[in-house]
Design a protein around this motif. Structure first.
Motif, PDB file in Angstrom:
ATOM      1  N   ILE A  39      43.869  49.923  39.656  1.00 37.03           N
ATOM      2  CA  ILE A  39      44.395  49.606  38.334  1.00 37.03           C
ATOM      3  C   ILE A  39      44.032  50.728  37.365  1.00 37.03           C
ATOM      4  O   ILE A  39      43.228  51.604  37.670  1.00 37.03           O
ATOM      5  CB  ILE A  39      43.828  48.267  37.824  1.00 37.03           C
ATOM      6  CG1 ILE A  39      42.296  48.323  37.780  1.00 37.03           C
ATOM      7  CG2 ILE A  39      44.299  47.116  38.696  1.00 37.03           C
ATOM      8  CD1 ILE A  39      41.641  47.080  37.223  1.00 37.03           C
ATOM      9  N   ALA A  40      44.643  50.675  36.192  1.00 38.10           N
ATOM     10  CA  ALA A  40      44.307  51.649  35.154  1.00 38.10           C
ATOM     11  C   ALA A  40      42.852  51.458  34.743  1.00 38.10           C
ATOM     12  O   ALA A  40      42.320  50.347  34.755  1.00 38.10           O
ATOM     13  CB  ALA A  40      45.234  51.480  33.952  1.00 38.10           C
ATOM     14  N   TRP A  41      42.211  52.550  34.378  1.00 39.78           N
ATOM     15  CA  TRP A  41      40.787  52.507  34.049  1.00 39.78           C
ATOM     16  C   TRP A  41      40.504  51.503  32.940  1.00 39.78           C
ATOM     17  O   TRP A  41      39.511  50.779  32.980  1.00 39.78           O
ATOM     18  CB  TRP A  41      40.317  53.902  33.633  1.00 39.78           C
ATOM     19  CG  TRP A  41      38.873  53.971  33.270  1.00 39.78           C
ATOM     20  CD1 TRP A  41      38.315  53.871  32.022  1.00 39.78           C
ATOM     21  CD2 TRP A  41      37.768  54.138  34.169  1.00 39.78           C
ATOM     22  NE1 TRP A  41      36.949  53.975  32.086  1.00 39.78           N
ATOM     23  CE2 TRP A  41      36.584  54.146  33.394  1.00 39.78           C
ATOM     24  CE3 TRP A  41      37.670  54.293  35.548  1.00 39.78           C
ATOM     25  CZ2 TRP A  41      35.319  54.298  33.953  1.00 39.78           C
ATOM     26  CZ3 TRP A  41      36.407  54.452  36.116  1.00 39.78           C
ATOM     27  CH2 TRP A  41      35.252  54.447  35.319  1.00 39.78           C
ATOM     28  N   ARG A  97      37.746  46.991  31.874  1.00 40.11           N
ATOM     29  CA  ARG A  97      37.055  46.264  30.802  1.00 40.11           C
ATOM     30  C   ARG A  97      37.243  44.757  30.972  1.00 40.11           C
ATOM     31  O   ARG A  97      36.292  43.985  30.910  1.00 40.11           O
ATOM     32  CB  ARG A  97      37.582  46.700  29.439  1.00 40.11           C
ATOM     33  CG  ARG A  97      37.248  48.127  29.063  1.00 40.11           C
ATOM     34  CD  ARG A  97      37.648  48.408  27.635  1.00 40.11           C
ATOM     35  NE  ARG A  97      37.284  49.764  27.231  1.00 40.11           N
ATOM     36  CZ  ARG A  97      36.999  50.105  25.985  1.00 40.11           C
ATOM     37  NH1 ARG A  97      37.021  49.194  25.025  1.00 40.11           N
ATOM     38  NH2 ARG A  97      36.691  51.354  25.680  1.00 40.11           N
ATOM     39  N   GLY A  98      38.503  44.366  31.181  1.00 43.09           N
ATOM     40  CA  GLY A  98      38.780  42.946  31.354  1.00 43.09           C
ATOM     41  C   GLY A  98      38.174  42.397  32.627  1.00 43.09           C
ATOM     42  O   GLY A  98      37.674  41.267  32.654  1.00 43.09           O
ATOM     43  N   VAL A  99      38.200  43.192  33.715  1.00 49.41           N
ATOM     44  CA  VAL A  99      37.619  42.753  34.988  1.00 49.41           C
ATOM     45  C   VAL A  99      36.128  42.499  34.830  1.00 49.41           C
ATOM     46  O   VAL A  99      35.600  41.472  35.265  1.00 49.41           O
ATOM     47  CB  VAL A  99      37.881  43.807  36.083  1.00 49.41           C
ATOM     48  CG1 VAL A  99      37.101  43.459  37.354  1.00 49.41           C
ATOM     49  CG2 VAL A  99      39.369  43.915  36.378  1.00 49.41           C
ATOM     50  N   PHE A 100      35.420  43.429  34.197  1.00 44.55           N
ATOM     51  CA  PHE A 100      33.977  43.276  34.019  1.00 44.55           C
ATOM     52  C   PHE A 100      33.643  42.158  33.042  1.00 44.55           C
ATOM     53  O   PHE A 100      32.636  41.466  33.188  1.00 44.55           O
ATOM     54  CB  PHE A 100      33.359  44.587  33.540  1.00 44.55           C
ATOM     55  CG  PHE A 100      33.274  45.638  34.610  1.00 44.55           C
ATOM     56  CD1 PHE A 100      33.237  45.290  35.945  1.00 44.55           C
ATOM     57  CD2 PHE A 100      33.228  46.975  34.280  1.00 44.55           C
ATOM     58  CE1 PHE A 100      33.152  46.255  36.945  1.00 44.55           C
ATOM     59  CE2 PHE A 100      33.138  47.958  35.263  1.00 44.55           C
ATOM     60  CZ  PHE A 100      33.105  47.586  36.596  1.00 44.55           C
ATOM     61  N   ALA A 101      34.488  41.992  32.034  1.00 44.69           N
ATOM     62  CA  ALA A 101      34.247  40.914  31.071  1.00 44.69           C
ATOM     63  C   ALA A 101      34.362  39.559  31.759  1.00 44.69           C
ATOM     64  O   ALA A 101      33.563  38.643  31.510  1.00 44.69           O
ATOM     65  CB  ALA A 101      35.233  41.008  29.913  1.00 44.69           C
ATOM     66  N   VAL A 154      29.514  41.425  34.590  1.00 44.78           N
ATOM     67  CA  VAL A 154      28.576  42.308  35.289  1.00 44.78           C
ATOM     68  C   VAL A 154      28.303  43.610  34.548  1.00 44.78           C
ATOM     69  O   VAL A 154      27.398  44.347  34.920  1.00 44.78           O
ATOM     70  CB  VAL A 154      29.094  42.648  36.706  1.00 44.78           C
ATOM     71  CG1 VAL A 154      29.164  41.394  37.554  1.00 44.78           C
ATOM     72  CG2 VAL A 154      30.444  43.348  36.647  1.00 44.78           C
ATOM     73  N   TRP A 155      29.064  43.928  33.520  1.00 46.36           N
ATOM     74  CA  TRP A 155      28.862  45.220  32.849  1.00 46.36           C
ATOM     75  C   TRP A 155      27.523  45.249  32.135  1.00 46.36           C
ATOM     76  O   TRP A 155      27.193  44.370  31.349  1.00 46.36           O
ATOM     77  CB  TRP A 155      29.979  45.486  31.852  1.00 46.36           C
ATOM     78  CG  TRP A 155      29.728  46.711  30.993  1.00 46.36           C
ATOM     79  CD1 TRP A 155      29.372  46.728  29.686  1.00 46.36           C
ATOM     80  CD2 TRP A 155      29.804  48.068  31.405  1.00 46.36           C
ATOM     81  NE1 TRP A 155      29.227  48.020  29.243  1.00 46.36           N
ATOM     82  CE2 TRP A 155      29.480  48.867  30.285  1.00 46.36           C
ATOM     83  CE3 TRP A 155      30.116  48.694  32.622  1.00 46.36           C
ATOM     84  CZ2 TRP A 155      29.468  50.260  30.339  1.00 46.36           C
ATOM     85  CZ3 TRP A 155      30.100  50.078  32.678  1.00 46.36           C
ATOM     86  CH2 TRP A 155      29.779  50.844  31.543  1.00 46.36           C
ATOM     87  N   GLN A 156      26.758  46.310  32.421  1.00 42.35           N
ATOM     88  CA  GLN A 156      25.481  46.531  31.749  1.00 42.35           C
ATOM     89  C   GLN A 156      25.626  47.726  30.820  1.00 42.35           C
ATOM     90  O   GLN A 156      25.910  48.830  31.288  1.00 42.35           O
ATOM     91  CB  GLN A 156      24.376  46.794  32.762  1.00 42.35           C
ATOM     92  CG  GLN A 156      24.117  45.621  33.702  1.00 42.35           C
ATOM     93  CD  GLN A 156      23.007  45.922  34.679  1.00 42.35           C
ATOM     94  OE1 GLN A 156      22.363  46.968  34.623  1.00 42.35           O
ATOM     95  NE2 GLN A 156      22.780  44.998  35.595  1.00 42.35           N
ATOM     96  N   PRO A 188      28.753  49.781  24.866  1.00 44.68           N
ATOM     97  CA  PRO A 188      28.704  48.334  25.037  1.00 44.68           C
ATOM     98  C   PRO A 188      29.783  47.840  26.004  1.00 44.68           C
ATOM     99  O   PRO A 188      29.659  46.783  26.589  1.00 44.68           O
ATOM    100  CB  PRO A 188      28.935  47.799  23.622  1.00 44.68           C
ATOM    101  CG  PRO A 188      29.680  48.884  22.919  1.00 44.68           C
ATOM    102  CD  PRO A 188      29.171  50.173  23.509  1.00 44.68           C
ATOM    103  N   ARG A 189      30.843  48.627  26.146  1.00 40.46           N
ATOM    104  CA  ARG A 189      31.906  48.313  27.096  1.00 40.46           C
ATOM    105  C   ARG A 189      32.224  49.558  27.908  1.00 40.46           C
ATOM    106  O   ARG A 189      31.728  50.636  27.627  1.00 40.46           O
ATOM    107  CB  ARG A 189      33.156  47.827  26.359  1.00 40.46           C
ATOM    108  CG  ARG A 189      32.967  46.526  25.593  1.00 40.46           C
ATOM    109  CD  ARG A 189      34.276  46.032  25.024  1.00 40.46           C
ATOM    110  NE  ARG A 189      34.844  46.973  24.062  1.00 40.46           N
ATOM    111  CZ  ARG A 189      36.074  46.894  23.579  1.00 40.46           C
ATOM    112  NH1 ARG A 189      36.876  45.920  23.984  1.00 40.46           N
ATOM    113  NH2 ARG A 189      36.519  47.770  22.712  1.00 40.46           N
TER     114      ARG A 189
END
Length: 213
Positions: free
Chosen positions: A117-119, A123-127, A131-133, A149-150
């Motif tokens: 997918i586009a980079w 953001r939406g996948v991690f949200a 899991v995003w740190q 933060p994102r």
């Protein structure tokens, strides 16, 4: 013959200085402060050559001094550009390793890797996966210089990162690097491997040039 030589010599000198400025622009990745200083000095040389036709010792010494100044400032700018490039590469690699680490953590929760997918969609996948740190890079004084933060949209050269799924449990993350072109030796690549994460080290000096996203 002397009259004909003088304008030709001046034009050759100015042409050589113009080539130097262009070379320095590319070598410093178009640093605006470097270019401004070099162009001002080049304009000063042009003005001195055009001011009076006579080329005596004072004019020669003045132009020589300006040329030496241009070369010295250019060399210092080149040294700084090398360090700036290293810092930007470190930031880009830290971002890629953080994303890689979080993708692998997402898999451990039972969620499959997203398709190619586009980079920005990461953001939406991690949200959704949670899991995003956030990643921060301090300087020597311990101040946060870069804080994400994102998932950042672009690398430090203003280009998009790239995510590609290359297998069921394999993926590749890339930045095009300073040359801003894909598939060159300058690319920064992080592929699937052990679940490791590069710790952001404190970097010396002024990092105000690093983009905040």
């Amino acid at each position: 013959m002397t009259r004909a030589f003088r304008p030709v010599g001046a034009l050759l000198t100015l042409a050589a200085l113009a080539v130097w400025v262009l070379y320095l622009a590319v070598d410093t990745d178009y640093d605006e402060h470097t270019l401004l200083a070099q162009l001002v000095l080049l304009a000063l040389c042009i003005w001195i050559f055009a001011w009076r036709r006579e080329i005596g010792p004072p004019k020669i010494l003045t132009i020589t001094g300006i040329i030496i100044t241009m070369l010295m400032l250019g060399h210092l700018a080149q040294l700084r550009a090398v360090w700036v490039s290293q810092v930007k590469r470190t930031v880009a690699r830290n971002v890629l390793l953080t994303v890689a680490d979080d993708l692998q953590k997402m898999e451990t929760t039972g969620l499959p890797l997203p398709e190619s997918i586009a980079w920005e969609e990461l953001r939406g996948v991690f949200a959704t996966a949670g899991v995003w740190q956030p990643l921060s890079m301090p300087n020597e004084a311990g101040k946060r210089v870069v804080h994400y933060p994102r998932v950042p949209r672009h690398d430090e050269w203003g280009c998009k990162y790239e995510y590609a799924k290359i297998g069921v449990h394999e993926f590749r993350l890339r930045s095009s690097g300073q040359d801003r072109r894909w598939n060159t030796a300058d690319d920064i690549v992080v592929a699937t491997g052990p679940a490791t994460r590069l710790v952001a080290h404190a970097l010396p000096g002024d990092l105000s040039f690093v983009a905040r996203q």
